[in-house]
Design an enzyme around this catalytic site. Sequence first.
Site, PDB file in Angstrom:
ATOM      1  N   ASN A   1       1.888   7.755   4.616  1.00 14.93           N
ATOM      2  CA  ASN A   1       0.631   7.054   4.912  1.00 14.93           C
ATOM      3  C   ASN A   1       0.186   7.282   6.349  1.00 14.93           C
ATOM      4  OD1 ASN A   1      -0.609   5.815   2.749  1.00 14.93           O
ATOM      5  ND2 ASN A   1       0.595   3.949   2.880  1.00 14.93           N
TER       6      ASN A   1
ATOM      7  N   ASP B   1      -2.760   6.787  -1.371  1.00  8.54           N
ATOM      8  CA  ASP B   1      -3.092   6.306  -2.713  1.00  8.54           C
ATOM      9  C   ASP B   1      -3.093   7.441  -3.726  1.00  8.54           C
ATOM     10  OD1 ASP B   1      -3.315   3.720  -1.853  1.00  8.54           O
ATOM     11  OD2 ASP B   1      -5.507   3.655  -1.890  1.00  8.54           O
TER      12      ASP B   1
ATOM     13  N   ASP C   1       4.596   1.517  -3.697  1.00 10.42           N
ATOM     14  CA  ASP C   1       4.927   2.854  -4.205  1.00 10.42           C
ATOM     15  C   ASP C   1       6.136   2.810  -5.144  1.00 10.42           C
ATOM     16  OD1 ASP C   1       6.477   2.184  -1.833  1.00 10.42           O
ATOM     17  OD2 ASP C   1       7.299   4.208  -1.952  1.00 10.42           O
TER      18      ASP C   1
ATOM     19  N   ASP D   1      10.928   4.972  -6.267  1.00  8.68           N
ATOM     20  CA  ASP D   1       9.817   4.928  -5.329  1.00  8.68           C
ATOM     21  C   ASP D   1       9.755   6.222  -4.527  1.00  8.68           C
ATOM     22  OD1 ASP D   1      11.743   4.746  -3.334  1.00  8.68           O
ATOM     23  OD2 ASP D   1      11.276   2.686  -2.787  1.00  8.68           O
TER      24      ASP D   1
END
Length: 296
Positions: free
Chosen positions: A181, A190, A217, A173
Amino acid sequence: MDKTIALEELQLHLDFFKKMYQVVRIVDPTTKKVLNYNDKSIEYTDGICYSYWENDSMCENCVSMRAFFSKDTVYKLEYLSDKVYMITAIPIRSTDGLVILELLKDVTHTMLIDTEDNEKAHNIKSYISNMNDMVVKDPLTGLYNRRFIDERLPVDIIQSLLNEKPLSIIMTDIDQFKAINDELGHIEGDSKIKQYGEILKSSIRLENDWVARYGGDEFLICLNNTDNDTAYSIAERIRKKIERDMSLNKHGNINITGSFGICTMYKEEMTAEDMMKTADNNLFIAKEKGKNIVIR
């Protein structure tokens, strides 16, 4: 709810099914073998279920695996030689475990498809392909989704055991994704998930391996016929590529990296859950040790 039927019940209706459908067959979804049913017993053949569709590899959206896991009847459309087939997959209980009855019916004419219209036939084929992709593909990244993991990984495990070949998975990840974010916004977040997935996909052998978005993620890479040392080398190569190639947004100052956890099985019985738990634990250790590293 278990909606399987017993093998004895199947025997009562098998001749009737053969009058209604173009193809009636029993398959083992875990080995992909076509089975013979004779005198209340099931025998394995050399036939491979997906070869009927002129495929050299397993179907991405395997209807039999879906029926196997849901223990319920599942339907799917497929396209072959200008014909559209409706596949009905019914789970059957036998003394050897769960097998799948596949009923294939030509529904071309009932769908008002003109097979001589090449453009229309191409559009129908594309529609069916896109519809099947929707079941097993993640809409953001275009990679496989969690459902595909649940259906495909057990099959690869069984193939690994039967062929006595190693199987490795990598869980990975994005490090500090929440901070990314918060700093860059969800749209850019995204975008980073998509870019991360593209790097993973470009780093594997697509004819043998696959990558899926596990959730958020986090991603899972499946490496068939791959031992632990090779899996580690692949993960290291991907880690360095992510560190090098994932450019920063001009408004942000966050270094984007990834952490990796590996699990390898070879001649030992591990379930999909066992493998994912081991790889995920190693991913957790990678985070604890400072991130941007590979743990095996």
